[in-house]
Design a protein around this motif. Structure first.
Motif, PDB file in Angstrom:
ATOM      1  N   LYS A 179       0.839  -1.187   0.000  1.00 37.49           N
ATOM      2  CA  LYS A 179       0.000   0.000   0.000  1.00 37.49           C
ATOM      3  C   LYS A 179       0.881   1.247   0.000  1.00 37.49           C
ATOM      4  O   LYS A 179       1.975   1.246   0.546  1.00 37.49           O
ATOM      5  CB  LYS A 179      -0.899   0.003   1.245  1.00 37.49           C
ATOM      6  CG  LYS A 179      -1.972  -1.076   1.243  1.00 37.49           C
ATOM      7  CD  LYS A 179      -2.766  -1.061   2.528  1.00 37.49           C
ATOM      8  CE  LYS A 179      -3.559   0.231   2.679  1.00 37.49           C
ATOM      9  NZ  LYS A 179      -4.411   0.201   3.904  1.00 37.49           N
ATOM     10  N   PRO A 180       0.377   2.342  -0.614  1.00 38.75           N
ATOM     11  CA  PRO A 180       1.152   3.588  -0.562  1.00 38.75           C
ATOM     12  C   PRO A 180       1.388   4.026   0.872  1.00 38.75           C
ATOM     13  O   PRO A 180       0.507   3.916   1.720  1.00 38.75           O
ATOM     14  CB  PRO A 180       0.268   4.586  -1.315  1.00 38.75           C
ATOM     15  CG  PRO A 180      -0.615   3.750  -2.168  1.00 38.75           C
ATOM     16  CD  PRO A 180      -0.859   2.488  -1.391  1.00 38.75           C
ATOM     17  N   LEU A 181       2.583   4.519   1.112  1.00 38.11           N
ATOM     18  CA  LEU A 181       2.979   4.945   2.449  1.00 38.11           C
ATOM     19  C   LEU A 181       3.235   6.443   2.464  1.00 38.11           C
ATOM     20  O   LEU A 181       3.677   7.027   1.473  1.00 38.11           O
ATOM     21  CB  LEU A 181       4.253   4.226   2.893  1.00 38.11           C
ATOM     22  CG  LEU A 181       4.202   2.731   3.166  1.00 38.11           C
ATOM     23  CD1 LEU A 181       5.607   2.231   3.495  1.00 38.11           C
ATOM     24  CD2 LEU A 181       3.259   2.429   4.322  1.00 38.11           C
ATOM     25  N   ALA A 182       2.973   7.032   3.597  1.00 38.53           N
ATOM     26  CA  ALA A 182       3.521   8.349   3.915  1.00 38.53           C
ATOM     27  C   ALA A 182       4.621   8.122   4.932  1.00 38.53           C
ATOM     28  O   ALA A 182       4.444   7.354   5.892  1.00 38.53           O
ATOM     29  CB  ALA A 182       2.447   9.265   4.475  1.00 38.53           C
ATOM     30  N   GLU A 183       5.765   8.760   4.708  1.00 37.20           N
ATOM     31  CA  GLU A 183       6.927   8.532   5.563  1.00 37.20           C
ATOM     32  C   GLU A 183       7.491   9.864   6.034  1.00 37.20           C
ATOM     33  O   GLU A 183       7.462  10.866   5.312  1.00 37.20           O
ATOM     34  CB  GLU A 183       8.016   7.783   4.794  1.00 37.20           C
ATOM     35  CG  GLU A 183       7.619   6.420   4.266  1.00 37.20           C
ATOM     36  CD  GLU A 183       8.693   5.837   3.374  1.00 37.20           C
ATOM     37  OE1 GLU A 183       9.590   5.142   3.907  1.00 37.20           O
ATOM     38  OE2 GLU A 183       8.652   6.099   2.159  1.00 37.20           O
ATOM     39  N   ALA A 184       8.021   9.823   7.241  1.00 35.39           N
ATOM     40  CA  ALA A 184       8.778  10.964   7.779  1.00 35.39           C
ATOM     41  C   ALA A 184      10.038  10.404   8.416  1.00 35.39           C
ATOM     42  O   ALA A 184       9.967   9.509   9.262  1.00 35.39           O
ATOM     43  CB  ALA A 184       7.959  11.723   8.813  1.00 35.39           C
ATOM     44  N   VAL A 185      11.188  10.887   7.988  1.00 33.62           N
ATOM     45  CA  VAL A 185      12.454  10.368   8.498  1.00 33.62           C
ATOM     46  C   VAL A 185      13.407  11.529   8.743  1.00 33.62           C
ATOM     47  O   VAL A 185      13.325  12.575   8.090  1.00 33.62           O
ATOM     48  CB  VAL A 185      13.118   9.368   7.516  1.00 33.62           C
ATOM     49  CG1 VAL A 185      12.211   8.191   7.239  1.00 33.62           C
ATOM     50  CG2 VAL A 185      13.503  10.053   6.216  1.00 33.62           C
ATOM     51  N   ARG A 186      14.296  11.305   9.685  1.00 32.87           N
ATOM     52  CA  ARG A 186      15.412  12.231   9.880  1.00 32.87           C
ATOM     53  C   ARG A 186      16.620  11.641   9.169  1.00 32.87           C
ATOM     54  O   ARG A 186      16.936  10.459   9.343  1.00 32.87           O
ATOM     55  CB  ARG A 186      15.714  12.427  11.362  1.00 32.87           C
ATOM     56  CG  ARG A 186      16.726  13.528  11.607  1.00 32.87           C
ATOM     57  CD  ARG A 186      16.796  13.942  13.047  1.00 32.87           C
ATOM     58  NE  ARG A 186      17.373  15.279  13.173  1.00 32.87           N
ATOM     59  CZ  ARG A 186      17.312  16.010  14.262  1.00 32.87           C
ATOM     60  NH1 ARG A 186      16.677  15.561  15.339  1.00 32.87           N
ATOM     61  NH2 ARG A 186      17.870  17.207  14.294  1.00 32.87           N
ATOM     62  N   LEU A 187      17.292  12.449   8.371  1.00 24.64           N
ATOM     63  CA  LEU A 187      18.336  11.935   7.498  1.00 24.64           C
ATOM     64  C   LEU A 187      19.650  11.722   8.240  1.00 24.64           C
ATOM     65  O   LEU A 187      20.042  12.513   9.105  1.00 24.64           O
ATOM     66  CB  LEU A 187      18.564  12.882   6.327  1.00 24.64           C
ATOM     67  CG  LEU A 187      17.408  12.972   5.325  1.00 24.64           C
ATOM     68  CD1 LEU A 187      17.768  13.913   4.190  1.00 24.64           C
ATOM     69  CD2 LEU A 187      17.035  11.608   4.780  1.00 24.64           C
ATOM     70  N   SER A 188      20.311  10.646   7.837  1.00 22.77           N
ATOM     71  CA  SER A 188      21.615  10.287   8.392  1.00 22.77           C
ATOM     72  C   SER A 188      22.431   9.673   7.266  1.00 22.77           C
ATOM     73  O   SER A 188      21.951   9.506   6.142  1.00 22.77           O
ATOM     74  CB  SER A 188      21.444   9.279   9.538  1.00 22.77           C
ATOM     75  OG  SER A 188      20.890   8.064   9.037  1.00 22.77           O
ATOM     76  N   ALA A 189      23.648   9.293   7.589  1.00 28.45           N
ATOM     77  CA  ALA A 189      24.502   8.662   6.582  1.00 28.45           C
ATOM     78  C   ALA A 189      23.900   7.355   6.096  1.00 28.45           C
ATOM     79  O   ALA A 189      24.108   6.953   4.943  1.00 28.45           O
ATOM     80  CB  ALA A 189      25.899   8.424   7.160  1.00 28.45           C
ATOM     81  N   GLU A 190      23.132   6.686   6.949  1.00 34.28           N
ATOM     82  CA  GLU A 190      22.584   5.375   6.593  1.00 34.28           C
ATOM     83  C   GLU A 190      21.410   5.477   5.620  1.00 34.28           C
ATOM     84  O   GLU A 190      21.204   4.575   4.810  1.00 34.28           O
ATOM     85  CB  GLU A 190      22.138   4.631   7.855  1.00 34.28           C
ATOM     86  CG  GLU A 190      23.274   4.144   8.751  1.00 34.28           C
ATOM     87  CD  GLU A 190      23.984   5.273   9.468  1.00 34.28           C
ATOM     88  OE1 GLU A 190      25.224   5.163   9.681  1.00 34.28           O
ATOM     89  OE2 GLU A 190      23.319   6.282   9.801  1.00 34.28           O
ATOM     90  N   ASN A 191      20.628   6.545   5.682  1.00 30.01           N
ATOM     91  CA  ASN A 191      19.425   6.598   4.838  1.00 30.01           C
ATOM     92  C   ASN A 191      19.418   7.726   3.820  1.00 30.01           C
ATOM     93  O   ASN A 191      18.451   7.897   3.075  1.00 30.01           O
ATOM     94  CB  ASN A 191      18.178   6.695   5.722  1.00 30.01           C
ATOM     95  CG  ASN A 191      18.147   7.970   6.558  1.00 30.01           C
ATOM     96  OD1 ASN A 191      18.858   8.927   6.295  1.00 30.01           O
ATOM     97  ND2 ASN A 191      17.317   7.962   7.604  1.00 30.01           N
TER      98      ASN A 191
END
Length: 859
Positions: A26-38
C-alpha cells in the motif's frame, strides 16, 4: 493437541506475514530524519536541492519534501539563510526537479529550535515513521517571548495526498497582549530563469512556475485570501481576512491557527488542476502529442493552454513529444512554440470522457536537425561549444536559459563532442570552438525543413602549450546561493572551454565537481579539487578562495569555516583550516588600495590589513585589459576604480611578491567560463595526471600566465647559460638580459602589440606594434618570436604583455567576454644584478600608493 496448537500458530504467523506484505504494497507516507545510513534512499533530486544530514524528509507516492533541521546554524546556502524549521526542498516523486530555495513559515526571523516526528496526532519515537492509513508529520517549535508568540508549525503528509499541509499555531505565552502577522516568505530566484510568478495582488491561490526546469508550486490557505508581493527573488505572502487585514490580536493565552496547503506539479496547468481537485472539482488526465509536419515528435515544445481566452499556464513536451495534463472537461485552445519560435496559435482542444488522447501536427513547420560529431585533428572526440548564429530572417533559437546545462540560449555544449539538436530550419553561421589553444571552425549552413545536417568537423590544436595547463580558480553555480546556474552546466561549460584544472569554489560551501565529471565521462579532459570562496563582508574585499580543502559531504556548508566581519580574522581562519594543511589562498577581486594601504577607508594611508598579508598566496588582478591602460584609475561605466594591474605593479615595486591571477568568477552558463584563464607550469599535459599540489605550488611561486586568450612564453637568460621562466629569479651580474618572447594565437583573434615592463614601466625601445614593426609579427599561430636585449640599471622584475588592440574576442566568446581585446600578461621574472638577492626599487610609478577608491562590480 500440541500439533494442532502449533499448526494454528503457524497459520496465524502466515496470516500476519501476508497482512504485512499487503500493507507494504500500500502507498505509504513517511517521515524520516536523514543520516549517513538513509540519505541516498530519501534525499530528493533537483538543481536547487540543499538537504543535509539532520534534516527531515516527508514523502508519499506523489511528493517529497525536506524540512531543515531547526538548529541556529542551519543555512541552505550563502544567501538563503536561517532556514531552521523551514521547508527547503519540494518536488514530485516521479519528475524530481526541486527548484525551491525556501518556504519560511511566518516571519523569517522565527527561531525554530525543536522538532518531533508525528504519526496521526501522536509523537513518534525514533528517527523514522511510516503510515499506510493516515498522515505523518514533522512539527517544529519556537519558544515564545515577551514580544513574540510561541510558534508551532506542523508539516503533514498522508498517503495519496497531492499537497503538503502546513499548519501554524501561534500562542501568546506572555502576560500582555500581542499583535502578530499572519504571513510567510517564499524564496525562489527567477532572475535568469524562465520563471513566472502569480501577479502581485490578492487571490485564493499563489503560484510560481519554473517553465524550463519543469517545476510549479502553489499555496492556498483555509479561510483567508493570499496577498502576494513578489520580486525576482522573494515573495511575501500575507494571509488576509475579508477586511484585507493580516494582523491578529492575541490576548495572553490566546492562540490562532493558520492552515496552508502547498502543491507541487510538473507545470502550472497541472498545478491549477490539483488545486481544483483539492476543492472537490474534477479533472481528467489527458495526453497531448506534438509533431511537426514530417510527423517527427517535437521535444521541449512549449504548450500554452487557454480557456475562454484566459491563459491557464504552459507545459513542456518530453523527448517523445508528449506531455500529460490534468484538465477539467470542456473546451480549450492551445498555442505551441519550439525554442522560442511560435509555431501555432489557438488550436482547439475539447476534453471529455471519450477525449483523452490528442495529437497536434504542425503541418506548416518541419524541424531541422543537427547531428554533430566534433573531433580533434587525430579524429578523437573533443569537448566543444557550438554557437548557432542566425542569418537573414532565421529566428534566433532559444534552447534554454542561462542556467541550463547543455543547450543554453543559442549555444550547444558537447562535452564528448557529439550531440543531436533540433533547430528551427534556416540559415546559420555555426561557430565551433574549444578554447584559445584550438582554431575555431566557422561554417555557414542551411538546414532545410525536415533536413538533417551531419556536422562533422575537426578542431585543430594550433597553439602549442606543452608544459602548461589552463585553469580557472574561481567559478560558481547554484549551490553558491547568489545564482541559479546548474552546477552540471558549470562543469560542461568549463570542459568545453578547455579549462583543464578547475577547483570547485562555491560561496561558503566546500563542494565538488567529481560526480558531474564522472557522470559526463570527461575524466580525460579536466581535473578538479574541492575548494571554497569564503565570502564575508565588507564587499568586495573580504572574499578569499582556497583549495584543496577536505569536504564533509551532506553536512552544513560541506564542513567549511565560517565567515568573519574582520577580513584579517577570516583569511587567517581559512589559511589555517584543515589543521594548517597546505593550500592556495587567493585574495579575490580586491581594491588593492583599501587592502594594503587604507584599512579604515578614509582615503589616507594607514598600513592596510597587515595581518592578512602573510596568508595571501595569489591576488586576482583582472580585468586583464587594464594592462593596456597603465593608469592609476580605470573607468567602469560612470564610476572610477583603482586599476588593479597598475596597483599590483606598484606593490611589486614595494617588495610585495604576490603573483597575479585572473579568473572568470563565472556565475551563469552562457559563455560564462572561458573568458579568462591562467596557464600554470605543469609536469604533465594530461589532465588525469595533474597533481593538485603542483598546481598550488607553481601558482604560489608565480609560475603562471594570465590571459583571456593569447598564450605567451617568456624566458630570461644571462649569457652564462643560466635562464629563468615566469615566476623564477635570475642572477645577472652583467645587467644584460636576453628575453625570449614567444606569443601564439589561434585563428579567431590576433595580437598587434608586445611590450616589456621593467619595474612597472614600459622599457624604452621595447614597445612593439604591428603597425610599426610589421616584420616582427607573424601571420600564423606564432605571432611573435624574438629574443630581446635588455640592459638593466639595477634589480628588476620583468613582465611582458601581448595584446590585440585592434581585435576582440567576439567571434567565439559571446556578447560579454567577446567585447574585450585579447591580452596576455606574465607574472614577474625577478632579476638580481648585484648578487644580493632581488630588492624592490620602491618606485610608485609617478602616482601615490593607492587608497580605497571604489567598490568594483564582479567583472
Amino acid at each position: 493437541m500440541k500439533r494442532l496448537l502449533a499448526l494454528a500458530m503457524s497459520i496465524a504467523v502466515l496470516a500476519l506475514a501476508v497482512t504485512a506484505a499487503v500493507d507494504q504494497r500500500k502507498p505509504l507516507a513517511e517521515a524520516v530524519r536523514l543520516s549517513a545510513e538513509n540519505f541516498d534512499a530519501y534525499a530528493p533530486g533537483g538543481k536547487e536541492v540543499d538537504v543535509i544530514f539532520g534534516d527531515f524528509v516527508l514523502r508519499n507516492e506523489h511528493l517529497v519534501a525536506v524540512v531543515a533541521d531547526p538548529v541556529p546554524t542551519r543555512n541552505a546556502n550563502m544567501t538563503v539563510r536561517n532556514v531552521a524549521g523551514a521547508l527547503i526542498d519540494l518536488t514530485t516523486r516521479s519528475d524530481q526537479s526541486d527548484q525551491l530555495a525556501a518556504f519560511y513559515p511566518g516571519p523569517q526571523n522565527v527561531a525554530f529550535r525543536k522538532a518531533r516526528l508525528i504519526r496521526g496526532e501522536q509523537t513518534a519515537d525514533g528517527n523514522a515513521v511510516a503510515s499506510a492509513d493516515g498522515p505523518v508529520g514533522v512539527e517544529v517549535m519556537a519558544a515564545g517571548t515577551d514580544n513574540r508568540p510561541e510558534v508551532r508549525v506542523l508539516y503533514r503528509l498522508a498517503p495519496g495526498q497531492r499537497y503538503l499541509e502546513v499548519v501554524s499555531t501561534l500562542t501568546n505565552t506572555s502576560d500582555k497582549a500581542l499583535t502578530v502577522p499572519l504571513e510567510d516568505a517564499w524564496r525562489m530566484d527567477g532572475g535568469k530563469e524562465d520563471m513566472v510568478k502569480a501577479p502581485n495582488g490578492t487571490r485564493e491561490f499563489f503560484w510560481v512556475h519554473d517553465r524550463y526546469w519543469n517545476q510549479a508550486y502553489g499555496v492556498d490557505c483555509a479561510d483567508r485570501q493570499i496577498q502576494s508581493n513578489s520580486d525576482a527573488r522573494m515573495s511575501r505572502l500575507r494571509y488576509v481576512d475579508a477586511g484585507g487585514q493580516h494582523m491578529v490580536h492575541l490576548n495572553p493565552g490566546q492562540s490562532v491557527t493558520l492552515r496552508r496547503r502547498i502543491f507541487a506539479a510538473r507545470n502550472l496547468v497541472n498545478l491549477r488542476s490539483l488545486h481544483a481537485q483539492a476543492h472537490g472539482r474534477s479533472a481528467r488526465r489527458i495526453r497531448i502529442t506534438i509533431r511537426d509536419g514530417g510527423q517527427q515528435p517535437l521535444p521541449a515544445a512549449r504548450i500554452g493552454v487557454k480557456r475562454d481566452g484566459q491563459p491557464l499556464g504552459t507545459a513542456n513536451t518530453r523527448r517523445d513529444g508528449t506531455t500529460d495534463l490534468l484538465l477539467a472537461d470542456g473546451a480549450y485552445t492551445v498555442d505551441v512554440a519550439s525554442y522560442g519560435v511560435t509555431l501555432a496559435r489557438d488550436l482547439p482542444l475539447k476534453v471529455g470522457p471519450s477525449s483523452t488522447e490528442f495529437r497536434f501536427v504542425i503541418r506548416n513547420y518541419r524541424s531541422g536537425r543537427v547531428v554533430a560529431r566534433i573531433t580533434d585533428e587525430h579524429d578523437r572526440p573533443i569537448p566543444c561549444k557550438v554557437e548557432f548564429q542566425p542569418l537573414g530572417d532565421t529566428p534566433t533559437p532559444n534552447f534554454g536559459p542561462e542556467t541550463a546545462a547543455f543547450a543554453v540560449r543559442n549555444l550547444r555544449y558537447a562535452p564528448l563532442g557529439t550531440f543531436q539538436q533540433l533547430v528551427p530550419p534556416g540559415r546559420y553561421r555555426l561557430v565551433i570552438s574549444h578554447g584559445p589553444e584550438f582554431d575555431a571552425v566557422f561554417r555557414e549552413v542551411t538546414i532545410p525543413p525536415a533536413g538533417t545536417l551531419e556536422l562533422r568537423e575537426r578542431l585543430r590544436r594550433s597553439v602549442d602549450t606543452t608544459g602548461w595547463v589552463s585553469s580557472d580558480f574561481h567559478s560558481h553555480s547554484s549551490p553558491s546561493g547568489d545564482n541559479t546556474a546548474s552546477q552540471l552546466g558549470r562543469v560542461v561549460n568549463l570542459v568545453c572551454e578547455h579549462i583543464e584544472f578547475a577547483p570547485c569554489t562555491e560561496h561558503n560551501r566546500i563542494d565538488t565537481y567529481v560526480p558531474h565529471i564522472k557522470k559526463l565521462q570527461i575524466e580525460p579532459y579536466i581535473a578538479t579539487t574541492s575548494g571554497i570562496e569564503l565570502t564575508g563582508q565588507p564587499l568586495p574585499l573580504n572574499h578569499q578562495n582556497a583549495f584543496p580543502l577536505k569536504r564533509k559531504p551532506h553536512t552544513q556548508d560541506g564542513g567549511a569555516p565560517l565567515t568573519d566581519p574582520d577580513p584579517e580574522k577570516q583569511i587567517e581562519r581559512l589559511a589555517l583550516w584543515d589543521n594548517r594543511s597546505e593550500k592556495l589562498v587567493q585574495q579575490n577581486h580586491p581594491d588593492l588600495g583599501w587592502l594594503f594601504f587604507d584599512k579604515n577607508g578614509d582615503g589616507r594611508p594607514d598600513g592596510g590589513y597587515k595581518r592578512s598579508f602573510p596568508y595571501i598566496d595569489v591576488i586576482e588582478i583582472h580585468p586583464i585589459v587594464d594592462a593596456l591602460r597603465l593608469d592609476p584609475a580605470t573607468q567602469r561605466g560612470k564610476r572610477t576604480y583603482n586599476n588593479r594591474i597598475f596597483n599590483w605593479l606598484q606593490l611589486l615595486n614595494q617588495g610585495y611578491r604576490y603573483p597575479g591571477v585572473v579568473n572568470t568568477d563565472a556565475h551563469y552558463n552562457y559563455h560564462g567560463s572561458g573568458g579568462l584563464r591562467n596557464w600554470i607550469r605543469s609536469s604533465t599535459d594530461d589532465p588525469p595526471r595533474i597533481d593538485v599540489m603542483e598546481m598550488v605550488r607553481n601558482a604560489t611561486a608565480g609560475r603562471l600566465l594570465m590571459s583571456n586568450g593569447p598564450f605567451l612564453e617568456v624566458t630570461a637568460s644571462n649569457g652564462r647559460g643560466e635562464s629563468a621562466e615566469i615566476g623564477q629569479e635570475l642572477s645577472c651580474p652583467n645587467r644584460r638580459v636576453q628575453l625570449h618572447v614567444r606569443a601564439q594565437c589561434p585563428n579567431w583573434f590576433d595580437i598587434d602589440r608586445v611590450f616589456v615592463l621593467v619595474n612597472g614601466r614600459i622599457a624604452p625601445g621595447h614597445d612593439y606594434r604591428r603597425a610599426t614593426h610589421a616584420d616582427l609579427f607573424g601571420s600564423g599561430p606564432v605571432k611573435f618570436d624574438r629574443v630581446l636585449e635588455l640592459t638593466l640599471a639595477g634589480d628588476a622584475h620583468i613582465e611582458v604583455v601581448a595584446a590585440g588592440e585592434k581585435a576582440t574576442l567576439q567571434p567565439v566568446l559571446g556578447p560579454s567576454w567577446g567585447k574585450q581585446q585579447p591580452v596576455a600578461l606574465t607574472n614577474p621574472i625577478y632579476v638580481d644584478v648585484d648578487g644580493g638577492g632581488f630588492r624592490a626599487n620602491g618606485d610608485t610609478l609617478d602616482a601615490p600608493l593607492p587608497v580605497k577608491l571604489g567598490v568594483e562590480p564582479r567583472r
